[in-house]
Design a protein around this motif. Structure first.
Motif, PDB file in Angstrom:
ATOM      1  N   ALA A  24     -29.234   5.749 -20.955  1.00 52.19           N
ATOM      2  CA  ALA A  24     -29.335   5.733 -22.418  1.00 52.19           C
ATOM      3  C   ALA A  24     -27.949   5.659 -23.024  1.00 52.19           C
ATOM      4  CB  ALA A  24     -30.078   6.970 -22.909  1.00 52.19           C
ATOM      5  N   ALA A  25     -26.974   6.300 -22.376  1.00 54.86           N
ATOM      6  CA  ALA A  25     -25.598   6.214 -22.860  1.00 54.86           C
ATOM      7  C   ALA A  25     -25.134   4.765 -22.844  1.00 54.86           C
ATOM      8  CB  ALA A  25     -24.679   7.088 -22.012  1.00 54.86           C
ATOM      9  N   ARG A  26     -25.462   4.054 -21.754  1.00 53.24           N
ATOM     10  CA  ARG A  26     -25.105   2.630 -21.691  1.00 53.24           C
ATOM     11  C   ARG A  26     -25.755   1.863 -22.827  1.00 53.24           C
ATOM     12  NH1 ARG A  26     -25.267   2.881 -15.762  1.00 53.24           N
ATOM     13  NH2 ARG A  26     -23.066   2.781 -15.158  1.00 53.24           N
ATOM     14  N   LEU A  27     -26.996   2.231 -23.149  1.00 55.99           N
ATOM     15  CA  LEU A  27     -27.736   1.485 -24.177  1.00 55.99           C
ATOM     16  C   LEU A  27     -27.178   1.682 -25.580  1.00 55.99           C
ATOM     17  CD1 LEU A  27     -31.470   1.733 -23.085  1.00 55.99           C
ATOM     18  CD2 LEU A  27     -30.007  -0.270 -23.114  1.00 55.99           C
ATOM     19  N   VAL A  28     -26.432   2.758 -25.824  1.00 50.91           N
ATOM     20  CA  VAL A  28     -25.790   2.864 -27.137  1.00 50.91           C
ATOM     21  C   VAL A  28     -24.361   2.312 -27.079  1.00 50.91           C
ATOM     22  CG1 VAL A  28     -27.174   4.812 -27.919  1.00 50.91           C
ATOM     23  CG2 VAL A  28     -24.991   5.240 -26.810  1.00 50.91           C
ATOM     24  N   GLY A  29     -23.988   1.756 -25.927  1.00 55.00           N
ATOM     25  CA  GLY A  29     -22.693   1.088 -25.839  1.00 55.00           C
ATOM     26  C   GLY A  29     -21.570   1.951 -25.316  1.00 55.00           C
TER      27      GLY A  29
END
Lengths: 290, 251
Positions: free
Chosen positions: A177-182
């Motif tokens: 999820a951290a990756r998904l917010v950039g």
């Protein structure tokens, strides 16, 4: 009365030192899921670096921030070029790597500095002491306490109040999820290890001021840090601080009442009790909380 | 345009998202084969299909969580196949993932603010405006801004996940399973808000198992089966054809 005050001041000092050491250790454990044995070597490097800077003419109190900056860089690089390869691997791999790294760094310290204890001659303004109700409190201890508590407050502020701190907590909770917010997870790992090493460096530097630097100091304090982390549990800032509180108070109680010989028993006894009675740590919670 | 099988061609330069000949999967296991489609600026595109058709895998590849094996993904005029997630988010392709994936131990507001992590302009005002916009869509999030995200109901968590994606100021908002596990009343509410978000100018890519929800909002729909796109059509035509619904969607 006098001994109560002495115990109180001794406790404060240990709580401060253990807090910064354990906060750094728990950060890597929580975020990277790596049990970083080389944390001991980071403490030792901090001690020697402060000693070296002092020997080259720097005021020991200025040597502490310089040591921290250097250790931040060391942590960042060691994560980027070593630990990064084992982050997603099994636990044993991380332990083996950092254990090896710890041995290498201790070996280097023995080679360059020998096993001798290296201590710092305090400048005049750190030499005096105040007498509070019969308890002697040296200036250097007061300064070390203040620095340690200031650093603890800084870590809390950074983790709780800044966007980068929130990004570190987010990465700990859900990497994908951290990756998904950039969020660049790898950079967060670098940063986390840098901060952790920086805190270890501060602990080592302060210990060098208080006692001395030696190749064995890392392992000796790593043990205390481990005990504090087990006592407090992971996943929060309050956890390691609670652990530091418990170990700090009980250690200074025992060493003041029965002598320093017995104080080494305290930590081990506490860990045994906690592991038997409350295996998740005194406070252990699933969520990260500030 | 009829309910026709999809034929790939050259990438459509006018489309916001243009996927051509995409193969991908988890590790060595290939899930997607030869996926090609376009999402035009300003439309709501639905991807429907039964469980295991490869819809989530497709979205994970689009967001850069897994690298594609083959093929091209053009987004906003740039090739993004092989780019990292943070670059893709930076370009404006943002996802509310399956299962919400909120940072459960962080507050609602912290979750939302992290949505702006990759914004180029992170001045106080820009982020505050984005936050106000999200709270305008989802007033319930404003009430719960200080609450830990993991302690909210499923519907509220979905709102927070969509809000977090909106905080990046996306050009394309991808939502994986909007309705999964939510009560019909909540789904209706979410769909109504999705209309508003779309009206405000955001292109939407909606992945849904629930055909009626998907076809209710979408301008166009893709039907996926076993890792392939088998149909591409307008919702009306899909709904008119019972045979399609029965054979591909198990409905």
């Amino acid at each position: 009365m006098q001994i109560c005050l002495q115990i109180f001041f001794d406790s404060l000092l240990l709580i401060g030192l253990y807090s910064i050491g354990a906060l750094g250790f728990a950060l890597i454990w929580g975020v990277l899921n790596v049990l970083n044995i080389a944390h001991g070597a980071f403490i030792m490097l901090g001690g020697y670096l402060t000693f070296l800077l002092w020997r080259n003419g720097l005021d020991p109190l200025l040597a502490i921030p310089a040591t921290m900056a250097a250790l931040f860089a060391v942590g960042w690089l060691i994560q980027r070029f070593l630990i990064d390869y084992v982050v997603s691997g099994p636990h044993s791999l991380g332990i083996a790597l950092t254990y090896g790294l710890n041995l290498v760094l201790i070996g280097l310290a023995l080679y360059f500095f020998t096993a001798e204890y290296r201590s710092i001659n305090l400048p005049p303004y750190l030499r005096g002491y105040v007498d509070i109700g019969g308890a002697k409190l040296t200036y250097v201890r007061i300064v070390i306490m203040l620095i340690a508590f200031f650093l603890t407050a800084c870590v809390w502020w950074f983790m709780d109040r800044t966007e980068l701190g929130a990004a570190i907590r987010a990465t700990r909770l859900d990497m994908e999820a951290a990756r998904l917010v950039g969020i660049k997870v790898r950079t967060i790992f670098d940063l986390t290890t840098g901060i952790s090493a920086m805190l270890a460096g501060a602990m080592g530097g302060l210990i060098a001021l208080l006692h001395s630097a030696s190749p064995a100091m890392g392992d000796q304090y790593l043990l205390q840090v481990l005990i504090v982390t087990v006592l407090g549990g992971l996943g929060s800032i309050a956890g390691p601080m609670l652990g530091a509180l418990v170990l700090g108070i009980s250690t200074s109680l025992v060493s003041n009442l029965w002598g320093a010989t017995y104080s080494t028993l305290v930590g081990a006894t506490l860990v045994l009790l906690v592991l038997v009675l409350k295996p998740s740590g005194l406070r252990g919670r699933a969520f990260y909380e500030a | 345009m009829g309910a026709s099988p999809v034929s790939p061609g050259a990438p459509d330069a006018s489309a916001l998202l243009s996927v051509r000949g995409l193969d991908g999967g988890h590790g060595p296991i290939q899930v997607l084969a030869d996926i090609s489609f376009d999402v035009r600026e300003g439309e709501v595109m639905a991807i429907i299909g039964a469980n295991g058709a490869g819809k989530t895998t497709l979205l994970r590849i689009l967001s850069g969580l897994i690298q594609p094996m083959r093929g091209s993904i053009r987004f906003a005029g740039r090739e993004i196949a092989g780019s990292s997630s943070d670059e893709i988010v930076g370009l404006g392709l943002c996802q509310a993932p399956e299962g919400r994936r909120l940072f459960s131990g962080l507050t609602v507001e912290e979750n939302l603010r992290l949505g702006s992590f990759r914004r180029r302009d992170k001045s106080r005002r820009v982020v505050a405006d984005a936050l106000d916009q999200v709270f305008a869509y989802f007033p319930r999030l404003a009430e719960r801004r200080g609450q830990l995200a993991g302690t909210m109901s499923g519907g509220e968590q979905q709102m927070c996940a969509i809000g977090r994606a909106l905080m990046a100021g996306p050009r394309l908002l991808a939502i994986d399973e909007l309705s999964l596990g939510l009560a019909p009343v909540i789904v209706e509410e979410l769909v109504a808000i999705l209309y508003d978000i779309h009206e405000a100018g955001t292109t939407v890519l909606l992945v849904e198992q629930d055909v009626s929800v998907a076809l209710g909002v979408a301008d166009r729909a893709l039907v996926m089966q076993s890792g392939k796109i088998v149909l591409q059509s307008s919702p009306d035509e899909l709904l008119a054809d019972d045979a399609i619904i029965k054979s591909y969607l198990g409905g």
